[in-house]
Enzyme design. Structure first.
Site, mmCIF file in Angstrom:
data_model
loop_
_atom_site.group_PDB
_atom_site.id
_atom_site.type_symbol
_atom_site.label_atom_id
_atom_site.label_comp_id
_atom_site.label_asym_id
_atom_site.label_seq_id
_atom_site.Cartn_x
_atom_site.Cartn_y
_atom_site.Cartn_z
ATOM 1 N N ASN A 166 -12.413 3.657 9.990
ATOM 2 C CA ASN A 166 -12.845 3.595 8.599
ATOM 3 C C ASN A 166 -13.970 2.574 8.457
ATOM 4 O OD1 ASN A 166 -10.871 5.430 7.912
ATOM 5 N ND2 ASN A 166 -9.471 3.930 7.062
ATOM 6 N N ASN A 190 -15.406 0.485 2.447
ATOM 7 C CA ASN A 190 -14.360 -0.445 2.036
ATOM 8 C C ASN A 190 -14.934 -1.859 2.067
ATOM 9 O OD1 ASN A 190 -12.015 1.553 2.114
ATOM 10 N ND2 ASN A 190 -12.780 1.694 4.208
ATOM 11 N N CYS A 243 -5.591 5.078 8.419
ATOM 12 C CA CYS A 243 -4.972 4.152 7.476
ATOM 13 C C CYS A 243 -3.907 3.379 8.240
ATOM 14 C CB CYS A 243 -4.348 4.896 6.301
ATOM 15 S SG CYS A 243 -3.428 3.823 5.185
ATOM 16 N N GLY A 244 -4.156 2.091 8.472
ATOM 17 C CA GLY A 244 -3.227 1.289 9.273
ATOM 18 C C GLY A 244 -1.881 1.098 8.617
ATOM 19 N N ASN A 245 -1.867 0.816 7.309
ATOM 20 C CA ASN A 245 -0.590 0.651 6.611
ATOM 21 C C ASN A 245 0.179 1.959 6.564
ATOM 22 O OD1 ASN A 245 -1.025 -2.085 6.026
ATOM 23 N ND2 ASN A 245 -2.100 -1.621 4.128
ATOM 24 N N ASN A 290 -6.578 10.496 0.229
ATOM 25 C CA ASN A 290 -6.652 9.422 -0.759
ATOM 26 C C ASN A 290 -6.242 9.888 -2.149
ATOM 27 O OD1 ASN A 290 -7.622 7.371 1.010
ATOM 28 N ND2 ASN A 290 -9.709 8.168 0.821
ATOM 29 N N CYS A 349 -4.944 -2.998 2.675
ATOM 30 C CA CYS A 349 -5.519 -1.901 3.450
ATOM 31 C C CYS A 349 -5.399 -2.301 4.918
ATOM 32 C CB CYS A 349 -6.974 -1.671 3.063
ATOM 33 S SG CYS A 349 -7.856 -0.527 4.158
ATOM 34 N N GLY A 350 -4.665 -1.529 5.692
ATOM 35 C CA GLY A 350 -4.358 -1.907 7.072
ATOM 36 C C GLY A 350 -5.584 -2.045 7.948
ATOM 37 N N THR A 351 -6.490 -1.061 7.890
ATOM 38 C CA THR A 351 -7.683 -1.172 8.724
ATOM 39 C C THR A 351 -8.580 -2.312 8.247
ATOM 40 O OG1 THR A 351 -8.821 0.544 7.423
ATOM 41 C CG2 THR A 351 -7.650 1.257 9.415
ATOM 42 N N ASN A 400 0.877 -1.170 0.000
ATOM 43 C CA ASN A 400 0.000 0.000 0.000
ATOM 44 C C ASN A 400 0.919 1.226 0.000
ATOM 45 O OD1 ASN A 400 -2.880 0.761 2.146
ATOM 46 N ND2 ASN A 400 -2.544 1.174 0.005
#
EC number: 5.1.1.7
Length: 321
Positions: A162, A199, A73-75, A64, A226-228, A13
């Site tokens: 998210n 998402n 955004c986790g990543n 975005n 996508c981290g989350t 990502n």
């Protein structure tokens, strides 16, 4: 005006990190749209804006590729965690996001010597109003068939923060992306269910501690990871019983991460652990309103190390599908 940026990625990502002392100094949406074009150095999934914070060591904003702003955004947070921790010579910190102040920490590598960081994922809510989502006056959706979406997939809706719709699927829905693309496109267009989009992740349980996740990300489309979404998928997999509570390994098109799920009497603690890879250091010149010009691009050798993780991931996935 010359700006310093880093091109980075978490699980494939890809983002640009830009630090500013003045959040109102530029139209960040227009900059992100320009930065993320595929013809512009290969593009990216978004811009991570690092700014001063009164609540933590720094503040992260997520813009975005289409110019919209995400709440988390986790990543991306893993990459910002590395940037902030290395800059301040610390191994852990608090970073302010749109809806929470989250703990981040340097971790032992999860593969070879790849730089690895963990990030807290919060807040968590199953209330449909938190996404927002509307379906037959329901308060929440947990592990339910939704006839309007599919007749062979159980869905769970959750925000972390998210908004995510998680579907547990059979292998055919992983090998063929058409169903997920159609559903995701509908839910992120004009629709009666998710007015702000959502998402959409399809999850296949590989074993009791391992899942595969593919995500159609709001404002991006299909993404390497996508981290989350991966964390929400691990949480949902644990709740519905297709994965055990604890450490869940999550494979995705961009690699793999570890998600830690802890149930405290119905309240969940979530932690995402994975790579924070710095691809390049760049200088960008701001010419005039909404016009930019690259001054220099200096690549690192970190992506070469990450490619060994990709090879490992591809072998694991090939054995399943």
């Amino acid at each position: 005006m010359t700006m310093q940026l880093h091109k980075v990625h978490g699980s494939g990502n890809t983002f640009y990190i830009l630090e500013t002392t003045d959040e109102k100094s530029m139209d960040w949406s227009q900059l992100s749209i320009w930065l993320c074009q595929k013809e512009n150095l290969g593009g990216a999934d978004g811009l991570l804006l690092v700014a001063p914070s009164k609540k933590g060591l720094a503040k992260m904003r997520v813009i975005n590729a289409d110019g919209s702003e995400a709440s988390m955004c986790g990543n991306g947070l893993r990459c910002v965690a590395r940037y902030i921790c290395e800059k301040n010579n610390v191994s852990e910190a608090l970073i302010e996001t749109m809806k929470a102040v989250l703990k981040v920490q340097k971790e032992a590598p999860i593969y070879a010597e790849i730089p690895t960081y963990s990030v807290e994922i919060a807040p968590i809510s199953f209330e449909l109003t938190s996404l927002p989502m509307s379906y037959k006056n329901k308060y929440e959706i947990r592990n339910e068939m939704i006839a309007e979406f599919a007749d062979d997939i159980t869905f769970t809706a959750v925000s972390v923060p998210n908004p995510h719709l998680i579907g547990i699927v059979q292998p055919d829905k992983i090998t063929n992306t058409l169903h997920q693309e159609r559903l995701s496109s509908m839910l992120n267009g004009q629709n009666d269910f998710c007015p702000d989009g959502v998402n959409v992740s399809y999850v296949y349980p590989m074993d009791a501690q391992t899942i595969y996740v593919r995500t159609y990300e709001r404002g991006v489309g299909f993404t390497n990871a996508c981290g989350t979404a991966m964390t929400a998928s691990a949480l949902v997999s644990s709740i519905v019983g297709v994965a055990q509570e604890g450490t869940v390994t999550v494979f995705n098109p961009g690699g793999f991460v570890q998600c830690h799920v802890k149930n405290n009497k119905g309240c969940f603690d979530l932690k995402l652990v994975g790579n924070a890879t710095f691809i390049a250091e760049l200088e960008l010149n701001y010419e005039k309103e909404n016009e930019w010009l690259w001054q220099s691009v200096k690549n690192t050798d970190e992506q070469k190390a990450y490619e060994s993780l990709i090879a490992y991931t591809e072998n694991k996935i090939a054995a399943i599908f």
